[in-house]
Design an enzyme around this catalytic site. Structure first.
Site, PDB file in Angstrom:
ATOM      1  CG  ASP A  10       4.640  -1.566   3.056  1.00 22.23           C
ATOM      2  OD1 ASP A  10       4.456  -2.502   2.266  1.00 22.23           O
ATOM      3  OD2 ASP A  10       4.123  -1.523   4.207  1.00 22.23           O
ATOM      4  CG  ASP A  12      -1.353  -4.339   2.463  1.00 19.91           C
ATOM      5  OD1 ASP A  12      -2.457  -3.812   2.327  1.00 19.91           O
ATOM      6  OD2 ASP A  12      -0.856  -5.121   1.636  1.00 19.91           O
ATOM      7  CG  HIS A  83      -4.417 -15.224  -2.620  1.00 18.11           C
ATOM      8  ND1 HIS A  83      -3.875 -14.532  -3.670  1.00 18.11           N
ATOM      9  CD2 HIS A  83      -4.211 -14.454  -1.519  1.00 18.11           C
ATOM     10  CE1 HIS A  83      -3.338 -13.406  -3.220  1.00 18.11           C
ATOM     11  NE2 HIS A  83      -3.524 -13.342  -1.915  1.00 18.11           N
ATOM     12  CE  LYS A  86      -6.773 -10.866   1.008  1.00 23.83           C
ATOM     13  NZ  LYS A  86      -5.582 -10.183   0.520  1.00 23.83           N
ATOM     14  CB  THR A 125      -0.714  -6.457  -1.252  1.00 21.27           C
ATOM     15  OG1 THR A 125      -1.996  -7.063  -1.075  1.00 21.27           O
ATOM     16  CG2 THR A 125      -0.873  -5.186  -2.050  1.00 21.27           C
TER      17      THR A 125
HETATM   18  C1  XBP Z   1       1.417  -6.958   3.093  1.00 21.11           C
HETATM   19  C2  XBP Z   1       1.259  -8.375   2.845  1.00 21.11           C
HETATM   20  C3  XBP Z   1       0.205  -8.865   1.951  1.00 21.11           C
HETATM   21  C4  XBP Z   1      -1.197  -8.533   2.446  1.00 21.11           C
HETATM   22  C5  XBP Z   1      -2.218  -9.382   1.749  1.00 21.11           C
HETATM   23  O1  XBP Z   1       2.179  -6.396   2.087  1.00 21.11           O
HETATM   24  O2  XBP Z   1       2.007  -9.169   3.368  1.00 21.11           O
HETATM   25  O3  XBP Z   1       0.331 -10.256   1.892  1.00 21.11           O
HETATM   26  O4  XBP Z   1      -1.293  -8.807   3.828  1.00 21.11           O
HETATM   27  O5  XBP Z   1      -2.178  -9.216   0.374  1.00 21.11           O
HETATM   28  P1  XBP Z   1       3.007  -4.997   2.268  1.00 21.11           P
HETATM   29  P2  XBP Z   1      -2.207 -10.492  -0.593  1.00 21.11           P
HETATM   30  O6  XBP Z   1       3.121  -4.638   3.724  1.00 21.11           O
HETATM   31  O7  XBP Z   1       4.322  -5.318   1.621  1.00 21.11           O
HETATM   32  O8  XBP Z   1       2.211  -3.968   1.504  1.00 21.11           O
HETATM   33  O9  XBP Z   1      -3.254 -11.420  -0.066  1.00 21.11           O
HETATM   34  O10 XBP Z   1      -2.560  -9.935  -1.951  1.00 21.11           O
HETATM   35  O11 XBP Z   1      -0.844 -11.091  -0.559  1.00 21.11           O
HETATM   36 MG    MG Z   2       3.501  -3.305   5.267  1.00 20.37          MG
END
Ligand code: XBP
Ligand code: MG
Length: 254
Positions: A10, A12, A83, A86, A125
């Protein structure tokens, strides 16, 4: 006997602590630039993390935390525009190298490559964010280390739906039992387990109270020789930090 072939990360919260000091900051910059007085503080952002996906997170904010907001135009168009802005702010922030990788991530990725295991990414993301993070932390050449970078709207249903992991498996041409996933959140584990993938968790401040009952093990981070990791629950590892030998051992327990 099930043979480990690939490690799926993963992004984030797992590769990097991007949520509080990256995505949250970028959302706030986009709101301010658009003349909106919305400010997502750290606490509110924690609540908004209940949903994955940035556009989905703005929708949750409007439906549950800012019902008073009225807008004459097309609200979905506004969300899409906010978005997109962002994402630009987030990529710019990463270009300043403001956010690094979590403890042990670079070391373990190097070990995984040296061991001949394959690497992949499955994240909610936006693809541009993954490219920016990998490039700013590991260098542009590192993008080619990943046989599959499954990200964002490539699937219609985001985590906790299993779709992004199913898509990743299809791209890799592997079965779930040939892979091991690293995740940081309950939504992530629900998604990976929904795809029948054995999963290990490295939690963070935003996810420390999440339910990780589907995971093989939960650690605070991957650890380094000079920064031992802690086992929170599940199967223990041999030393003070997670190695490739541990990945094989954890995988057997998945
Ligand atoms: C994390 C998310 C993403 C990010 C923001 O994804 O939920 O939405 O917070 O990115 P993961 P975006 O843990 O699966 O990596 O604004 O591009 O959605
Ligand atoms: Mg994550």
């Amino acid at each position: 006997m099930k043979q480990l072939k690939a490690i799926i990360f993963d992004v984030d919260g797992t590769l990097s602590e991007t949520e509080r000091d990256g995505h949250r900051v970028a959302f706030n910059r986009a709101f301010s630039e658009a003349g909106l007085d919305w400010v997502w503080d750290q606490e509110l952002y924690g609540k908004l993390l209940a949903v994955t996906g940035g556009k989905e997170r703005i929708r949750l904010f409007l439906s549950d935390f800012h019902q008073d907001f009225s807008y004459d135009g097309d609200i979905e168009q506004l969300i899409t525009q906010l978005h997109a802005e962002k994402t630009k702010h987030y990529v710019s922030l990463l270009e300043t190298k403001a956010i690094g990788l979590r403890p042990g991530v670079e070391r373990l990725i190097t070990e995984i490559r040296d061991a001949g295991l394959r690497l992949a990414i499955a994240t909610t993301t936006t693809p541009a964010n993954v490219t920016a993070l990998i490039t700013s932390t590991l260098g542009e050449q590192a993008l080619s280390w990943f046989d599959c970078i499954a990200a964002g709207d490539v699937v219609p249903a985001k985590k906790p739906a299993p779709d992004i992991f199913d898509y990743c498996l299809e791209q890799l041409g592997l079965n779930p039992e040939q892979c091991l996933v690293f995740e940081d959140s309950a939504n992530g584990v629900l998604a990976s387990r929904g795809a029948k993938l054995p999963t290990v968790v490295t939690l963070n401040n935003y996810t420390e109270n999440d339910d990780f009952s589907g995971a093989i093990s939960v650690f605070n981070h991957l650890g380094e020789a000079d920064m031992p990791c802690q086992l929170i629950s599940g199967v223990a590892i041999e030393h003070d930090y997670v190695t490739v030998a541990d990945l094989y051992r954890l995988h057997v327990n998945g």
